[in-house]
Design a protein around this motif. Structure first.
Motif, PDB file in Angstrom:
ATOM      1  N   GLY A   1       0.796  -1.234   0.000  1.00 12.67           N
ATOM      2  CA  GLY A   1       0.000   0.000   0.000  1.00 12.67           C
ATOM      3  C   GLY A   1       0.821   1.273   0.000  1.00 12.67           C
ATOM      4  N   ALA A   2       2.121   1.175  -0.327  1.00 10.49           N
ATOM      5  CA  ALA A   2       2.928   2.410  -0.440  1.00 10.49           C
ATOM      6  C   ALA A   2       2.409   3.205  -1.635  1.00 10.49           C
ATOM      7  CB  ALA A   2       4.400   2.071  -0.629  1.00 10.49           C
ATOM      8  N   ARG A   3       2.343   4.510  -1.458  1.00  8.41           N
ATOM      9  CA  ARG A   3       1.869   5.364  -2.556  1.00  8.41           C
ATOM     10  C   ARG A   3       3.076   5.828  -3.367  1.00  8.41           C
ATOM     11  NH1 ARG A   3      -2.761   9.540  -3.024  1.00  8.41           N
ATOM     12  NH2 ARG A   3      -2.032  10.891  -4.701  1.00  8.41           N
ATOM     13  N   ILE A   4       3.062   5.543  -4.642  1.00 10.88           N
ATOM     14  CA  ILE A   4       4.169   5.917  -5.526  1.00 10.88           C
ATOM     15  C   ILE A   4       3.666   6.971  -6.502  1.00 10.88           C
ATOM     16  CG2 ILE A   4       5.809   5.098  -7.260  1.00 10.88           C
ATOM     17  CD1 ILE A   4       5.567   2.321  -6.066  1.00 10.88           C
ATOM     18  N   GLU A   5       4.228   8.174  -6.406  1.00  5.51           N
ATOM     19  CA  GLU A   5       3.917   9.242  -7.369  1.00  5.51           C
ATOM     20  C   GLU A   5       5.035   9.261  -8.398  1.00  5.51           C
ATOM     21  OE1 GLU A   5       1.515  11.607  -7.617  1.00  5.51           O
ATOM     22  OE2 GLU A   5       0.493  11.475  -5.674  1.00  5.51           O
ATOM     23  N   VAL A   6       4.688   9.323  -9.667  1.00  3.33           N
ATOM     24  CA  VAL A   6       5.709   9.421 -10.717  1.00  3.33           C
ATOM     25  C   VAL A   6       5.373  10.588 -11.628  1.00  3.33           C
ATOM     26  CG1 VAL A   6       6.375   7.000 -10.723  1.00  3.33           C
ATOM     27  CG2 VAL A   6       4.483   7.725 -12.162  1.00  3.33           C
ATOM     28  N   TRP A   7       6.397  11.284 -12.089  1.00  2.16           N
ATOM     29  CA  TRP A   7       6.184  12.362 -13.060  1.00  2.16           C
ATOM     30  C   TRP A   7       7.447  12.569 -13.874  1.00  2.16           C
ATOM     31  CZ3 TRP A   7       7.124  13.023  -7.939  1.00  2.16           C
ATOM     32  CH2 TRP A   7       7.980  14.024  -7.505  1.00  2.16           C
ATOM     33  N   GLU A   8       7.280  13.019 -15.111  1.00  4.44           N
ATOM     34  CA  GLU A   8       8.438  13.176 -15.996  1.00  4.44           C
ATOM     35  C   GLU A   8       8.102  14.099 -17.153  1.00  4.44           C
ATOM     36  OE1 GLU A   8       9.473   9.618 -18.307  1.00  4.44           O
ATOM     37  OE2 GLU A   8       7.471   8.810 -17.932  1.00  4.44           O
TER      38      GLU A   8
ATOM     39  N   GLY B   1      10.705  17.298 -24.133  1.00  4.14           N
ATOM     40  CA  GLY B   1      11.425  17.963 -23.045  1.00  4.14           C
ATOM     41  C   GLY B   1      10.546  18.840 -22.177  1.00  4.14           C
ATOM     42  N   LEU B   2       9.227  18.643 -22.250  1.00  3.26           N
ATOM     43  CA  LEU B   2       8.317  19.500 -21.480  1.00  3.26           C
ATOM     44  C   LEU B   2       7.451  18.682 -20.539  1.00  3.26           C
ATOM     45  CD1 LEU B   2       7.111  21.886 -24.353  1.00  3.26           C
ATOM     46  CD2 LEU B   2       8.639  22.482 -22.448  1.00  3.26           C
ATOM     47  N   TYR B   3       7.207  19.239 -19.354  1.00  5.07           N
ATOM     48  CA  TYR B   3       6.206  18.667 -18.436  1.00  5.07           C
ATOM     49  C   TYR B   3       4.838  19.190 -18.871  1.00  5.07           C
ATOM     50  CZ  TYR B   3       9.823  16.961 -15.297  1.00  5.07           C
ATOM     51  OH  TYR B   3      10.878  16.269 -14.760  1.00  5.07           O
ATOM     52  N   ASP B   4       3.799  18.431 -18.526  1.00  3.12           N
ATOM     53  CA  ASP B   4       2.434  18.849 -18.926  1.00  3.12           C
ATOM     54  C   ASP B   4       2.138  20.283 -18.500  1.00  3.12           C
ATOM     55  OD1 ASP B   4       2.336  18.235 -16.190  1.00  3.12           O
ATOM     56  OD2 ASP B   4       0.695  16.772 -16.352  1.00  3.12           O
ATOM     57  N   VAL B   5       2.556  20.671 -17.283  1.00  4.27           N
ATOM     58  CA  VAL B   5       2.223  22.008 -16.776  1.00  4.27           C
ATOM     59  C   VAL B   5       2.899  23.123 -17.573  1.00  4.27           C
ATOM     60  CG1 VAL B   5       1.651  21.397 -14.399  1.00  4.27           C
ATOM     61  CG2 VAL B   5       4.043  21.756 -15.012  1.00  4.27           C
TER      62      VAL B   5
ATOM     63  N   PRO C   1      12.800   8.168 -20.211  1.00  5.98           N
ATOM     64  CA  PRO C   1      13.217   9.558 -19.962  1.00  5.98           C
ATOM     65  C   PRO C   1      14.227  10.057 -20.992  1.00  5.98           C
ATOM     66  CG  PRO C   1      13.403   8.215 -17.958  1.00  5.98           C
ATOM     67  CD  PRO C   1      13.137   7.265 -19.091  1.00  5.98           C
ATOM     68  N   THR C   2      14.100  11.336 -21.336  1.00 10.01           N
ATOM     69  CA  THR C   2      15.046  11.984 -22.260  1.00 10.01           C
ATOM     70  C   THR C   2      15.525  13.288 -21.605  1.00 10.01           C
ATOM     71  OG1 THR C   2      13.102  12.893 -23.377  1.00 10.01           O
ATOM     72  CG2 THR C   2      14.143  11.016 -24.426  1.00 10.01           C
ATOM     73  N   PRO C   3      16.685  13.816 -22.038  1.00 11.80           N
ATOM     74  CA  PRO C   3      17.206  15.032 -21.409  1.00 11.80           C
ATOM     75  C   PRO C   3      16.333  16.240 -21.729  1.00 11.80           C
ATOM     76  CG  PRO C   3      18.819  14.052 -22.917  1.00 11.80           C
ATOM     77  CD  PRO C   3      17.536  13.339 -23.118  1.00 11.80           C
ATOM     78  N   TYR C   4      16.332  17.220 -20.849  1.00 13.24           N
ATOM     79  CA  TYR C   4      15.592  18.462 -21.125  1.00 13.24           C
ATOM     80  C   TYR C   4      16.240  19.597 -20.346  1.00 13.24           C
ATOM     81  CZ  TYR C   4      13.454  18.022 -16.536  1.00 13.24           C
ATOM     82  OH  TYR C   4      13.281  17.945 -15.181  1.00 13.24           O
ATOM     83  N   PRO C   5      16.033  20.840 -20.784  1.00  8.67           N
ATOM     84  CA  PRO C   5      16.611  21.970 -20.045  1.00  8.67           C
ATOM     85  C   PRO C   5      15.674  22.425 -18.931  1.00  8.67           C
ATOM     86  CG  PRO C   5      15.611  22.745 -22.077  1.00  8.67           C
ATOM     87  CD  PRO C   5      15.384  21.250 -22.038  1.00  8.67           C
ATOM     88  N   ILE C   6      16.229  22.867 -17.810  1.00 10.39           N
ATOM     89  CA  ILE C   6      15.395  23.541 -16.806  1.00 10.39           C
ATOM     90  C   ILE C   6      14.934  24.866 -17.422  1.00 10.39           C
ATOM     91  CG2 ILE C   6      16.649  22.471 -14.898  1.00 10.39           C
ATOM     92  CD1 ILE C   6      17.926  25.253 -14.393  1.00 10.39           C
ATOM     93  N   PRO C   7      13.867  25.474 -16.912  1.00  6.48           N
ATOM     94  CA  PRO C   7      13.424  26.760 -17.488  1.00  6.48           C
ATOM     95  C   PRO C   7      14.600  27.753 -17.476  1.00  6.48           C
ATOM     96  CG  PRO C   7      11.811  25.910 -15.926  1.00  6.48           C
ATOM     97  CD  PRO C   7      13.015  25.032 -15.814  1.00  6.48           C
ATOM     98  N   HIS C   8      14.990  28.245 -18.660  1.00  8.20           N
ATOM     99  CA  HIS C   8      16.199  29.085 -18.710  1.00  8.20           C
ATOM    100  C   HIS C   8      15.958  30.391 -19.458  1.00  8.20           C
ATOM    101  CE1 HIS C   8      17.414  27.600 -22.831  1.00  8.20           C
ATOM    102  NE2 HIS C   8      16.527  26.688 -22.461  1.00  8.20           N
TER     103      HIS C   8
END
Ligand code: BEZ
Ligand code: FE
Length: 291
Positions: A147-154, A159-163, A191-198
């Protein structure tokens, strides 16, 4: 070289500022403020900061404030690229036996992600190569955590997150729960590489010092279970050429995993995949709670 008189003036000023906190009723706040002042004064004195440089620093912080809102947090980004976020994580997550190591949280976690069943798909239609992720969650004694809760996001293949699309889409994020044996599995995207907001002041800073904004390819996890320490981490892709230069210093060797690549064909959950896919195993060990 500063003269003895100059030294005395600088030390005297620092002394007076430090003592201005003498009556602070909260001892921890007093400790934080006096240490901060000592380090800041030490910095100014070490580099002999010019007034133009001081003004530039204030302008930089002002710009960081102006670009920051509910969706964009330039100060956390600044902390990340200076390694302060990872240093704070290191200080607060002293290695506990074989517990899985933590890494940087990042700005793209969103609460209330969709729930998927074990074996479900977290991609929500985001573009990318399918990736089968499986593993277990145990405590440091090797006991399975049911019952461990696993959150995943990528980020997606672009190279973009949904938000970052600004259109309310929810994709490449989900949560699921381990079964009674502590096991989990789900489909994600490789997973692929992406830039942080720059496109803001932190990006300008990176450009000015000749640093890349790129993050090594990774898949974020946050794992919570009653009575155990919450783990915020990622897994990284072995062989990724950015592992040694991740711009937020988030890579830890223990988190670098083999993503095995497969030609189209049968998958662990009995599908006939019509395109190339990958597969990774991530066994998660949760530390006991902080006392
Ligand atoms: C991320 O991995 O999502 C991230 C971490 C630090 C800064 C920006 C993004
Ligand atoms: Fe990320």
């Amino acid at each position: 070289m500063t003269s003895a008189e100059q030294e005395r003036r600088e030390a005297d000023l620092l002394d007076r500022v430090v003592h201005s906190f003498d009556d602070c009723p909260d001892p921890r706040l007093r400790q934080l403020m006096t240490a901060l002042v000592r380090h800041l004064h030490g910095f100014v004195r070490e580099v002999r900061l010019t007034e133009e440089e001081w003004t530039k620093a204030i302008e930089f912080l002002t710009a960081a404030g102006h670009i920051t809102d509910d969706r964009r947090q330039e100060f956390i980004l600044l902390s990340d690229v200076l390694g302060l976020s990872m240093q704070t994580i290191a200080v607060n997550n002293e290695a506990h036996g074989n517990a899985t190591e933590a890494t940087v949280f990042g700005p793209f976690f969103v609460a209330n992600s969709p729930e998927i069943p074990i074996g479900g798909d977290s991609s929500g239609g985001a573009p990318g190569e399918p990736c089968w992720v499986e593993g277990t969650v145990t405590d440091t004694e090797g006991q399975p955590v049911a019952g461990a809760r696993i959150e995943v996001w990528e980020a997606d293949d672009d190279g973009l997150y949904d938000v970052q699309y600004g259109d309310d889409r929810i994709a490449a994020r989900a949560h699921l729960f381990t079964d009674e044996g502590g096991r989990y599995s789900f489909w994600a995207i490789t997973p692929t590489p992406y830039p942080i907001p720059h496109d803001g002041p932190v990006g300008q800073l990176l450009a000015a010092v000749g640093r890349s904004p790129m993050r090594a390819s990774h898949l974020h996890f946050m794992v919570t279970a009653e009575g155990l320490r919450t783990l915020v981490t990622h897994i990284f892709v072995r062989g990724d050429e950015l592992l040694g230069s991740d711009t937020v210093f988030g890579v830890k060797e223990s988190l670098v995993k083999d993503f095995r690549r497969h030609a189209p064909g049968p998958t662990p959950d009995g599908r006939a995949m019509d395109r190339a896919w990958s597969q990774v195993t991530f066994d998660i060990v949760l530390a006991p709670p902080l006392s």
